[in-house]
Design a protein around this motif. Sequence first.
Motif, mmCIF file in Angstrom:
data_model
loop_
_atom_site.group_PDB
_atom_site.id
_atom_site.type_symbol
_atom_site.label_atom_id
_atom_site.label_comp_id
_atom_site.label_asym_id
_atom_site.label_seq_id
_atom_site.Cartn_x
_atom_site.Cartn_y
_atom_site.Cartn_z
ATOM 1 N N LEU A 27 -104.675 -47.435 -47.648
ATOM 2 C CA LEU A 27 -103.859 -46.389 -48.251
ATOM 3 C C LEU A 27 -102.392 -46.738 -48.095
ATOM 4 C CD1 LEU A 27 -103.482 -43.536 -49.493
ATOM 5 C CD2 LEU A 27 -103.590 -42.645 -47.152
ATOM 6 N N VAL A 28 -101.639 -46.612 -49.192
ATOM 7 C CA VAL A 28 -100.195 -46.823 -49.153
ATOM 8 C C VAL A 28 -99.517 -45.537 -49.595
ATOM 9 C CG1 VAL A 28 -98.240 -48.167 -50.007
ATOM 10 C CG2 VAL A 28 -100.457 -49.280 -49.714
ATOM 11 N N LEU A 29 -98.598 -45.048 -48.777
ATOM 12 C CA LEU A 29 -97.825 -43.867 -49.121
ATOM 13 C C LEU A 29 -96.477 -44.309 -49.683
ATOM 14 C CD1 LEU A 29 -98.466 -41.727 -45.906
ATOM 15 C CD2 LEU A 29 -99.746 -41.697 -48.060
ATOM 16 N N ILE A 30 -96.177 -43.870 -50.915
ATOM 17 C CA ILE A 30 -94.901 -44.192 -51.547
ATOM 18 C C ILE A 30 -94.296 -42.904 -52.104
ATOM 19 C CG2 ILE A 30 -95.644 -46.545 -52.125
ATOM 20 C CD1 ILE A 30 -95.868 -45.606 -55.063
ATOM 21 N N GLU A 31 -93.036 -42.989 -52.492
ATOM 22 C CA GLU A 31 -92.308 -41.875 -53.079
ATOM 23 C C GLU A 31 -92.494 -40.623 -52.223
ATOM 24 O OE1 GLU A 31 -93.267 -41.694 -57.263
ATOM 25 O OE2 GLU A 31 -92.659 -43.774 -57.569
ATOM 26 N N ASP A 32 -92.771 -39.465 -52.847
ATOM 27 C CA ASP A 32 -92.904 -38.227 -52.077
ATOM 28 C C ASP A 32 -94.150 -38.182 -51.197
ATOM 29 O OD1 ASP A 32 -90.512 -37.141 -52.887
ATOM 30 O OD2 ASP A 32 -91.381 -35.935 -54.493
ATOM 31 N N ALA A 33 -95.070 -39.079 -51.401
ATOM 32 C CA ALA A 33 -96.279 -39.098 -50.569
ATOM 33 C C ALA A 33 -95.961 -39.449 -49.122
ATOM 34 C CB ALA A 33 -97.303 -40.069 -51.132
ATOM 35 N N VAL A 34 -94.791 -40.015 -48.856
ATOM 36 C CA VAL A 34 -94.445 -40.309 -47.464
ATOM 37 C C VAL A 34 -94.385 -39.029 -46.632
ATOM 38 C CG1 VAL A 34 -93.251 -42.451 -48.033
ATOM 39 C CG2 VAL A 34 -91.935 -40.326 -47.836
ATOM 40 N N TYR A 35 -94.190 -37.878 -47.290
ATOM 41 C CA TYR A 35 -94.217 -36.603 -46.564
ATOM 42 C C TYR A 35 -95.592 -36.321 -45.967
ATOM 43 C CZ TYR A 35 -89.619 -35.405 -48.445
ATOM 44 O OH TYR A 35 -88.286 -35.396 -48.756
ATOM 45 N N ASP A 74 -92.196 -53.272 -46.859
ATOM 46 C CA ASP A 74 -91.174 -53.311 -47.897
ATOM 47 C C ASP A 74 -91.857 -53.571 -49.231
ATOM 48 O OD1 ASP A 74 -91.856 -56.008 -47.786
ATOM 49 O OD2 ASP A 74 -89.964 -56.634 -46.917
ATOM 50 N N SER A 75 -91.090 -53.749 -50.284
ATOM 51 C CA SER A 75 -91.693 -53.946 -51.609
ATOM 52 C C SER A 75 -92.521 -55.228 -51.670
ATOM 53 C CB SER A 75 -90.629 -53.931 -52.701
ATOM 54 O OG SER A 75 -89.647 -54.912 -52.452
ATOM 55 N N GLN A 76 -92.122 -56.254 -50.935
ATOM 56 C CA GLN A 76 -92.926 -57.477 -50.898
ATOM 57 C C GLN A 76 -94.267 -57.229 -50.224
ATOM 58 O OE1 GLN A 76 -90.184 -60.218 -49.016
ATOM 59 N NE2 GLN A 76 -89.766 -61.203 -50.983
ATOM 60 N N GLY A 77 -94.263 -56.404 -49.199
ATOM 61 C CA GLY A 77 -95.513 -56.045 -48.535
ATOM 62 C C GLY A 77 -96.435 -55.284 -49.465
ATOM 63 N N LEU A 78 -95.858 -54.434 -50.313
ATOM 64 C CA LEU A 78 -96.658 -53.705 -51.293
ATOM 65 C C LEU A 78 -97.284 -54.663 -52.302
ATOM 66 C CD1 LEU A 78 -97.699 -51.081 -52.502
ATOM 67 C CD2 LEU A 78 -95.513 -50.847 -53.701
ATOM 68 N N VAL A 79 -96.522 -55.638 -52.728
ATOM 69 C CA VAL A 79 -97.054 -56.636 -53.662
ATOM 70 C C VAL A 79 -98.214 -57.399 -53.015
ATOM 71 C CG1 VAL A 79 -96.533 -58.793 -54.897
ATOM 72 C CG2 VAL A 79 -94.920 -56.868 -54.985
ATOM 73 N N LYS A 80 -98.046 -57.788 -51.756
ATOM 74 C CA LYS A 80 -99.115 -58.510 -51.054
ATOM 75 C C LYS A 80 -100.389 -57.669 -50.957
ATOM 76 C CE LYS A 80 -96.155 -61.496 -48.316
ATOM 77 N NZ LYS A 80 -95.668 -61.827 -46.978
ATOM 78 N N LEU A 81 -100.220 -56.369 -50.680
ATOM 79 C CA LEU A 81 -101.391 -55.499 -50.595
ATOM 80 C C LEU A 81 -102.089 -55.369 -51.948
ATOM 81 C CD1 LEU A 81 -100.111 -52.691 -48.219
ATOM 82 C CD2 LEU A 81 -101.974 -54.304 -47.773
ATOM 83 N N THR A 82 -101.327 -55.288 -53.035
ATOM 84 C CA THR A 82 -101.955 -55.184 -54.358
ATOM 85 C C THR A 82 -102.678 -56.473 -54.722
ATOM 86 O OG1 THR A 82 -99.914 -55.809 -55.522
ATOM 87 C CG2 THR A 82 -100.341 -53.458 -55.224
ATOM 88 N N GLU A 83 -102.215 -57.588 -54.191
ATOM 89 C CA GLU A 83 -102.928 -58.847 -54.411
ATOM 90 C C GLU A 83 -104.192 -58.916 -53.560
ATOM 91 O OE1 GLU A 83 -99.913 -61.687 -53.400
ATOM 92 O OE2 GLU A 83 -99.038 -61.673 -55.408
ATOM 93 N N GLN A 84 -104.116 -58.386 -52.354
ATOM 94 C CA GLN A 84 -105.239 -58.445 -51.416
ATOM 95 C C GLN A 84 -106.356 -57.485 -51.787
ATOM 96 O OE1 GLN A 84 -104.016 -57.663 -47.396
ATOM 97 N NE2 GLN A 84 -106.096 -57.679 -46.596
ATOM 98 N N TYR A 85 -105.996 -56.307 -52.247
ATOM 99 C CA TYR A 85 -106.980 -55.265 -52.558
ATOM 100 C C TYR A 85 -107.027 -55.041 -54.067
ATOM 101 C CZ TYR A 85 -106.913 -53.962 -47.631
ATOM 102 O OH TYR A 85 -107.012 -53.957 -46.271
ATOM 103 N N THR A 86 -108.125 -55.406 -54.672
ATOM 104 C CA THR A 86 -108.297 -55.127 -56.092
ATOM 105 C C THR A 86 -109.629 -54.418 -56.278
ATOM 106 O OG1 THR A 86 -109.268 -57.300 -56.452
ATOM 107 C CG2 THR A 86 -106.929 -57.075 -56.920
ATOM 108 N N PRO A 87 -109.681 -53.440 -57.097
ATOM 109 C CA PRO A 87 -108.576 -52.889 -57.871
ATOM 110 C C PRO A 87 -107.734 -51.953 -57.021
ATOM 111 C CG PRO A 87 -110.545 -51.644 -58.350
ATOM 112 C CD PRO A 87 -110.941 -52.763 -57.390
ATOM 113 N N SER A 88 -106.644 -51.466 -57.622
ATOM 114 C CA SER A 88 -105.837 -50.456 -56.950
ATOM 115 C C SER A 88 -105.842 -49.186 -57.793
ATOM 116 C CB SER A 88 -104.411 -50.944 -56.714
ATOM 117 O OG SER A 88 -103.752 -51.172 -57.929
ATOM 118 N N LEU A 89 -105.668 -48.074 -57.118
ATOM 119 C CA LEU A 89 -105.703 -46.773 -57.777
ATOM 120 C C LEU A 89 -104.477 -45.998 -57.326
ATOM 121 C CD1 LEU A 89 -107.271 -44.659 -59.448
ATOM 122 C CD2 LEU A 89 -108.449 -44.023 -57.349
ATOM 123 N N THR A 90 -103.675 -45.534 -58.284
ATOM 124 C CA THR A 90 -102.479 -44.766 -57.963
ATOM 125 C C THR A 90 -102.746 -43.302 -58.181
ATOM 126 O OG1 THR A 90 -101.069 -46.633 -58.608
ATOM 127 C CG2 THR A 90 -100.030 -44.466 -58.457
#
Length: 91
Positions: A27-35, A74-90
């Motif tokens: 699970l990755v929390l971004i934008e307002d989901a960090v709350y 950071d944003s690079q870490g997010l890119v690495k996670l999207t490469e590692q975990y497929t598919p992704s769901l937003t």
Amino acid sequence: MLHIMRHPYASDCYERCISQLESDGHLVLIEDAVYAWLRDDRRLQQLVQSGRISVLRADVNARGIEVCDSVLIDSQGLVKLTEQYTPSLTW
């Protein structure tokens, strides 16, 4: 599967996302989901302990929230996670 949550309070998004997270998902929390980090939720703590949650540093900093360093990416870490975990769901 990688679950990227953007809005933790929109309808039942948070509950649906957490309930659909597989045992090998992340699970990755971004934008307002960090709350969501501020919730007193044992499921989030379990994700922290298992290394299956990340929080985007820029969004945490922009909102003045304190999050343990071990989950920040950071944003690079997010890119690495999207490469590692497929598919992704937003959410």
